[in-house]
Design a protein around this motif. Sequence first.
Motif, PDB file in Angstrom:
ATOM      1  N   UNK A   1       0.846  -1.193   0.000  1.00 21.34           N
ATOM      2  CA  UNK A   1       0.000   0.000   0.000  1.00 21.34           C
ATOM      3  C   UNK A   1       0.881   1.242   0.000  1.00 21.34           C
ATOM      4  N   UNK A   2       0.605   2.143  -0.907  1.00 18.64           N
ATOM      5  CA  UNK A   2       1.322   3.417  -0.944  1.00 18.64           C
ATOM      6  C   UNK A   2       0.312   4.555  -0.930  1.00 18.64           C
ATOM      7  N   UNK A   3       0.631   5.596  -0.173  1.00 15.72           N
ATOM      8  CA  UNK A   3      -0.233   6.761  -0.048  1.00 15.72           C
ATOM      9  C   UNK A   3       0.524   7.985  -0.526  1.00 15.72           C
ATOM     10  N   UNK A   4      -0.102   8.757  -1.381  1.00 17.29           N
ATOM     11  CA  UNK A   4       0.518   9.957  -1.925  1.00 17.29           C
ATOM     12  C   UNK A   4      -0.353  11.153  -1.567  1.00 17.29           C
ATOM     13  N   UNK A   5       0.169  12.000  -0.679  1.00 20.57           N
ATOM     14  CA  UNK A   5      -0.574  13.182  -0.239  1.00 20.57           C
ATOM     15  C   UNK A   5      -0.107  14.419  -0.992  1.00 20.57           C
ATOM     16  N   UNK A   6      -1.038  15.311  -1.256  1.00 22.27           N
ATOM     17  CA  UNK A   6      -0.723  16.561  -1.936  1.00 22.27           C
ATOM     18  C   UNK A   6      -1.758  17.616  -1.563  1.00 22.27           C
ATOM     19  N   UNK A   7      -1.528  18.838  -2.046  1.00 22.84           N
ATOM     20  CA  UNK A   7      -2.511  19.886  -1.830  1.00 22.84           C
ATOM     21  C   UNK A   7      -2.126  20.928  -0.799  1.00 22.84           C
ATOM     22  N   UNK A   8      -1.012  20.712  -0.125  1.00 22.83           N
ATOM     23  CA  UNK A   8      -0.567  21.687   0.852  1.00 22.83           C
ATOM     24  C   UNK A   8      -0.104  22.976   0.185  1.00 22.83           C
ATOM     25  N   UNK A   9       0.151  23.985   1.008  1.00 25.04           N
ATOM     26  CA  UNK A   9       0.614  25.243   0.468  1.00 25.04           C
ATOM     27  C   UNK A   9       0.748  26.287   1.549  1.00 25.04           C
ATOM     28  N   UNK A  10       1.019  27.497   1.112  1.00 22.68           N
ATOM     29  CA  UNK A  10       1.192  28.632   2.020  1.00 22.68           C
ATOM     30  C   UNK A  10       0.024  29.585   1.798  1.00 22.68           C
ATOM     31  N   UNK A  11      -0.806  29.742   2.827  1.00 26.56           N
ATOM     32  CA  UNK A  11      -1.995  30.567   2.709  1.00 26.56           C
ATOM     33  C   UNK A  11      -2.063  31.543   3.885  1.00 26.56           C
ATOM     34  N   UNK A  12      -3.087  32.370   3.873  1.00 20.74           N
ATOM     35  CA  UNK A  12      -3.279  33.344   4.944  1.00 20.74           C
ATOM     36  C   UNK A  12      -4.457  32.933   5.832  1.00 20.74           C
ATOM     37  N   UNK A  13      -4.514  33.496   6.997  1.00 19.39           N
ATOM     38  CA  UNK A  13      -5.609  33.233   7.932  1.00 19.39           C
ATOM     39  C   UNK A  13      -6.958  33.430   7.248  1.00 19.39           C
ATOM     40  N   UNK A  14      -7.837  32.442   7.421  1.00 20.11           N
ATOM     41  CA  UNK A  14      -9.157  32.512   6.829  1.00 20.11           C
ATOM     42  C   UNK A  14      -9.280  31.843   5.474  1.00 20.11           C
ATOM     43  N   UNK A  15      -8.157  31.507   4.882  1.00 25.08           N
ATOM     44  CA  UNK A  15      -8.168  30.850   3.568  1.00 25.08           C
ATOM     45  C   UNK A  15      -8.540  29.376   3.699  1.00 25.08           C
ATOM     46  N   UNK A  16      -8.689  28.736   2.544  1.00 21.92           N
ATOM     47  CA  UNK A  16      -9.026  27.316   2.484  1.00 21.92           C
ATOM     48  C   UNK A  16      -8.000  26.560   1.665  1.00 21.92           C
ATOM     49  N   UNK A  17      -7.870  25.293   1.979  1.00 26.70           N
ATOM     50  CA  UNK A  17      -7.057  24.357   1.205  1.00 26.70           C
ATOM     51  C   UNK A  17      -7.770  23.017   1.191  1.00 26.70           C
ATOM     52  N   UNK A  18      -7.513  22.234   0.139  1.00 26.78           N
ATOM     53  CA  UNK A  18      -8.050  20.884   0.082  1.00 26.78           C
ATOM     54  C   UNK A  18      -6.902  19.918  -0.115  1.00 26.78           C
ATOM     55  N   UNK A  19      -6.679  19.070   0.857  1.00 28.12           N
ATOM     56  CA  UNK A  19      -5.642  18.060   0.766  1.00 28.12           C
ATOM     57  C   UNK A  19      -6.199  16.817   0.088  1.00 28.12           C
ATOM     58  N   UNK A  20      -5.340  16.153  -0.658  1.00 29.74           N
ATOM     59  CA  UNK A  20      -5.718  14.962  -1.411  1.00 29.74           C
ATOM     60  C   UNK A  20      -4.749  13.840  -1.073  1.00 29.74           C
TER      61      UNK A  20
END
Length: 125
Positions: A1-20
């Motif tokens: 089993x291998x898991x590949x995570x992505x979707x991180x980043x540098x954002x500001x307070x109140x922003x949104x991100x979606x991790x995959x």
Amino acid sequence: VQLQASGGGHVRTGDSLKLVCVASGPNFSRYTWGWFRQRPGKDREFVAAISWTGNTRDYADSVKGRFTISRDTPENTIYLQMNSLEPEDTATYYCARRRTDLQPPARGSSLYGFWGQGTQVTVSS
């Protein structure tokens, strides 16, 4: 089993991100999947988990109401939608699969046997 995570980043307070998190390997639908994070200088901590049925979710108190975990079984993918991000959410985020199939969501990291490589989330004020 291998898991590949992505979707991180540098954002500001109140922003949104979606991790995959994309998983390879058999029997994706038989397992509970979770997200954990490790903040600078802290131990790894539970963030969210979703059951193998997709019907049960659990969240850490610190993210409840702001984060949503979901799964797309045909795509072998787990998501973490993160809204209203705060500087305290800055961490490396990891997806993980429970060791044993057909088990409910759990918060203990020792119950998870497969881990992704982590994706960095940085929230600036």
